[in-house]
Design a protein around this motif. Structure first.
Motif: not given
Length: 363
Positions: A37-42, A85-90, A94-103, A119-124
């Motif tokens: 149930x965790x959000x993922x973003x790149x 930051x605004x991309x994530x906030x918009x 949430x704090x259980x989200x995971x962010x991926x760096x592709x590059x 949010x003071x730190x999320x997984x990436x």
């Protein structure tokens, strides 16, 4: 090449570096996050997305989950940090989200700092697409952005949860970018592995398709993982993680004075490795012939070893004073006692540094 994952040993923050079938591992990771149930973003850049248009979709990402940024060093800035930051906030991640760096290194450093801050730190997670990021910047948790006054002056130590290294991504990498990545490979041999350096000397260059490349990448990652495990936040009084900056005191000054983007980071590092070797010989630590060896290897892998245009020595010295490795107002350099053995030192006379800059073409 060994196929099992390599672990960066940091107790409860240890994480794997996947080399074999990394796209399969990445896909499994994304699926597991979604099932929990965790959000993922790149966060990526337009050039990588153009070169690899289907990679993220194959891994299980949706187009609306991807933020595309301009390619190049200027993206590693407060402006794009804010946009991320605004991309994530918009999207109410949430704090259980995971962010991926592709590059490459720019995207990896920026994304990691965004993850450390949001949010003071999320997984990436890191999906490096360049040779430089595969062998160096994707491993170790150094994240950050540049300021006009200097490189990497703002950032945080924030370890990824995993790194997915897919050598196939290098097949679409421009030749100049591949050459820039070789600077970090050469650096690794110079500071910690004489046999790796000798291996590079024995080859007539490398290509993305070279059979030797996967093992070389893995060896670089293993060395960096070991150094990071021993001195994660670069707090050792001497040596330690600072050794990974061999050539970088010169390189960062070049990038700052020339203007970010004139030199690729690896190109500036190539010059910096030459100058760090000259400094080592001037201090009586290594033989003059080692300068010739380093220059020859850099040229074999299509890296510059001197400035392409004159830069003011005064500005270069001022940029060095802002280097984050400095202690108690003293310039701190990484030099070599031998090819494969590096040390940190703070007793370098500024006039000697000026003389070495002149040898590189500064005025």
């Amino acid at each position: 090449m060994k196929t099992e994952a390599l672990t960066v040993e940091l107790a409860d923050r240890s994480y794997p570096i996947h080399f074999s079938e990394s796209l399969v591992s990445l896909k499994q990771c994304v699926r597991s996050l979604r099932e929990a149930g965790r959000a993922v973003r790149v966060i990526s850049d337009a050039r990588v997305l153009d070169a690899q248009p289907d990679y993220l979709s194959q891994a299980g990402f949706k187009r609306e989950e991807i933020l595309s940024l301009p390619a190049g060093e200027p993206t590693k800035s407060i402006q794009y940090f804010d946009e991320c930051l605004r991309f994530l906030a918009s999207q109410a991640v949430n704090r259980d989200g995971a962010l991926f760096a592709f590059g490459g290194g720019v995207i990896g450093d920026l994304t990691g700092f965004v993850a450390a801050s949001y949010l003071r730190g999320i997984d990436f997670y890191q999906i490096p697409s360049t040779l430089l990021s595969m062998v160096d910047s994707s491993v170790g948790g150094k994240t950050g952005i540049n300021l006009p006054e200097g490189k990497n002056l703002v950032g945080a130590f924030w370890q990824p949860k995993g790194v997915f290294i897919d050598v196939n991504l290098l097949k679409s990498l421009p030749k100049r970018e591949f050459a820039a990545g070789m600077a970090e490979v050469i650096k690794t041999g110079m500071l910690a592995d004489a046999s790796l350096f000798e291996k590079l000397e024995s080859l007539d260059g490398l290509q993305p398709e070279s059979a030797e490349l996967p093992d070389i990448i893995r060896r670089c990652c293993a060395i960096k993982a070991s150094v990071v495990a021993a001195d994660e936040k670069e707090t050792a009084g001497s040596g330690g993680r600072a050794l990974l900056n061999l050539g970088h005191t010169f390189a960062h000054a070049i990038e700052n004075v020339a203007g970010y983007g004139d030199y690729l980071h690896g190109e500036a590092v190539g010059i910096g490795l030459h100058l760090a070797t000259r400094l080592s010989t001037a201090l009586g630590c290594i033989a003059d012939k080692d300068v010739e060896r380093v220059v020859r290897v850099c040229k074999t892998y299509r890296l510059p070893t001197v400035l392409e245009s004159e830069l003011p020595i005064g500005q270069l010295m001022a940029a060095m004073q802002r280097d984050k490795k400095n202690r108690a107002g003293k310039l701190r350099f990484v030099t070599m006692d031998a090819i494969g053995t590096a040390v940190t030192r703070e007793d370098v006379d500024s006039e000697l540094v000026r003389a070495i800059w002149k040898e590189a073409g500064a005025l």
